[in-house]
Design an enzyme around this catalytic site. Structure first.
Site, mmCIF file in Angstrom:
data_model
loop_
_atom_site.group_PDB
_atom_site.id
_atom_site.type_symbol
_atom_site.label_atom_id
_atom_site.label_comp_id
_atom_site.label_asym_id
_atom_site.label_seq_id
_atom_site.Cartn_x
_atom_site.Cartn_y
_atom_site.Cartn_z
ATOM 1 N N ALA A 68 25.629 13.012 7.933
ATOM 2 C CA ALA A 68 24.853 13.215 9.157
ATOM 3 C C ALA A 68 24.265 14.620 9.245
ATOM 4 O O ALA A 68 23.149 14.794 9.744
ATOM 5 C CB ALA A 68 25.734 12.933 10.378
ATOM 6 N N THR A 69 24.988 15.623 8.766
ATOM 7 C CA THR A 69 24.465 16.994 8.843
ATOM 8 C C THR A 69 23.174 17.136 8.042
ATOM 9 O O THR A 69 22.189 17.705 8.524
ATOM 10 C CB THR A 69 25.516 18.010 8.358
ATOM 11 N N GLN A 81 28.865 8.944 16.190
ATOM 12 C CA GLN A 81 30.038 8.393 16.865
ATOM 13 C C GLN A 81 29.744 7.060 17.557
ATOM 14 O O GLN A 81 30.625 6.502 18.228
ATOM 15 C CB GLN A 81 30.574 9.400 17.891
ATOM 16 N N SER A 118 27.208 9.126 9.575
ATOM 17 C CA SER A 118 27.951 9.393 8.337
ATOM 18 C C SER A 118 28.867 8.238 7.997
ATOM 19 O O SER A 118 29.439 7.604 8.891
ATOM 20 C CB SER A 118 28.804 10.661 8.487
ATOM 21 N N HIS A 143 31.847 8.330 6.565
ATOM 22 C CA HIS A 143 33.290 8.551 6.706
ATOM 23 C C HIS A 143 33.789 8.405 8.146
ATOM 24 O O HIS A 143 34.981 8.557 8.409
ATOM 25 C CB HIS A 143 33.690 9.912 6.133
ATOM 26 N N THR A 184 19.696 12.403 -8.231
ATOM 27 C CA THR A 184 20.267 11.162 -8.759
ATOM 28 C C THR A 184 21.038 10.417 -7.670
ATOM 29 O O THR A 184 21.819 11.025 -6.941
ATOM 30 C CB THR A 184 21.218 11.474 -9.932
ATOM 31 N N CYS A 238 34.615 19.863 13.099
ATOM 32 C CA CYS A 238 33.595 20.684 12.440
ATOM 33 C C CYS A 238 33.670 22.139 12.894
ATOM 34 O O CYS A 238 33.052 23.010 12.300
ATOM 35 C CB CYS A 238 32.206 20.121 12.724
#
Length: 351
Positions: free
Chosen positions: A72-73, A180, A200, A202, A238, A324
């Site tokens: 996401a960042t 979220q 994201s 994760h 890649t 974070c």
């Protein structure tokens, strides 16, 4: 020894065993470069396109609107910096919110050094923006609205549908950090007007190091990473086949098990709310508004959050705020914006 219960899923989740199983062959057996024209390459490319379909199915959007990133960042940086560079002729004013993730706020601060004007909207005691404030903040040179869907520290859900209508009616591009929200609350991009969106892997039982930027085809952005032309020239490098494939599987599972997961999260949250209240451990924050089912904010009665977590470290693991910010010892900018008293006593539990 009994392992502590993990209550920090808003920072990261474990990788689902079905996701790992899906990924494994692409590390050591089907290891071809997806940009290669031989058979191994074609196998990897086919699997990546399957993942793109799985992601788009979860969001209810088109496959060609999905761009794979490292998380996401990166997606936030690509969306904001890329949009500003490609659309400088359309304006130079961005509207965002004081409670956004640091990835958004720090990127906006960077853009201010490049001549971009940024308005940071206040929030009320419930963490919600005032839609009238949003309307009155719009200027002739406003070309981007950037508002988070679900806050990562509080679970507060912004009125995204109404914000989208305002953006659409004023012909302003709308970007939302939905990290979220995806997999936790209903997100249907055919029902809600959003031009760009990110999340994201994760955060929904997928691997770390992989994320998504959803972008409508008509929205022009300039790439941050130039290379071999991957992702329609918007993200060179890649293809990270195993992680992309893992993300796709996580999205497939999130969609197929959404209803049962939503109810499970809601039940766990309600049970813990009752436990903290009945035992006079703390007060539930934002009790009177709709919040995401996986994030619970508690103001402790007798302890600071850090002290409480240290005492209970063998029982459960939780957070005092966004992971974070964990390496920077400072009070949460989100709680500051909410003007919450005793912010040092606020505990975030996430399921």
């Amino acid at each position: 020894m009994i392992d502590p219960i993990y209550y920090d899923n808003a920072s990261t989740t474990k990788v689902d065993h079905r996701v790992i199983k899906e990924m494994l062959p692409y590390f050591s057996e089907l290891y071809g470069n997806a940009s290669s024209q031989h058979e191994f390459g074609k196998i990897a490319k086919k699997a990546i396109e399957k993942s793109r379909r799985q992601v788009s199915s979860l969001l209810n959007c088109f496959e060609d609107e999905i761009i794979f990133t490292s998380g996401a960042t990166e997606s936030i940086n690509l969306a904001l910096k890329g949009f500003v560079e490609a659309n400088s002729c359309k304006g130079n004013h961005i509207i965002t919110v004081k409670t956004e993730h640091k990835a958004v706020l720090n990127t906006c601060e960077y853009l201010e050094t490049k001549g971009i004007e940024v308005t940071y909207l206040d929030v009320d005691k419930n963490g919600l923006i005032d839609l009238e404030d949003l309307k009155t903040s719009i200027q002739e040179n406003t070309f981007l609205i950037c508002i988070m869907w679900v806050n990562n520290e509080t679970g507060i859900i912004q009125p995204i549908k109404e914000i989208g209508k305002i953006a659409q009616s004023t012909n302003i591009t709308f970007f939302s950090d939905a990290t979220q929200a995806i997999g936790k609350i209903p997100v249907d991009l055919q029902e809600i007007y959003v031009d760009m969106l990110c999340f994201s892997g994760h955060k929904l039982y997928g691997p770390k190091g992989i994320g998504v930027l959803y972008k409508k085809p008509e929205i022009e952005i300039t790439p941050l990473i130039h290379g071999g032309g991957q992702e329609k020239g918007l993200r060179g490098g890649t293809y990270n086949s195993p992680l992309i494939i893992g993300l796709g599987k996580a999205c497939e599972i999130a969609k197929s098990e959404f209803k049962e997961n939503f109810l499970s999260l809601k039940t766990k949250k309600e049970e813990l709310e009752k436990h903290f209240t009945a035992n006079a451990i703390g007060i539930v924050n934002f009790k009177d508004i709709e919040t995401a089912p996986h994030i619970l904010s508690i103001t402790l009665n007798n302890f600071e959050a850090d002290e409480f977590l240290m005492m209970k470290s063998k029982e459960f693991l939780a957070s005092t705020g966004s992971a974070c910010n964990s390496e920077i010892i400072q009070q949460s900018h989100v709680l500051n914006a909410l003007k919450i008293k005793n912010a040092e006593k606020v505990l975030r539990i996430s399921f």
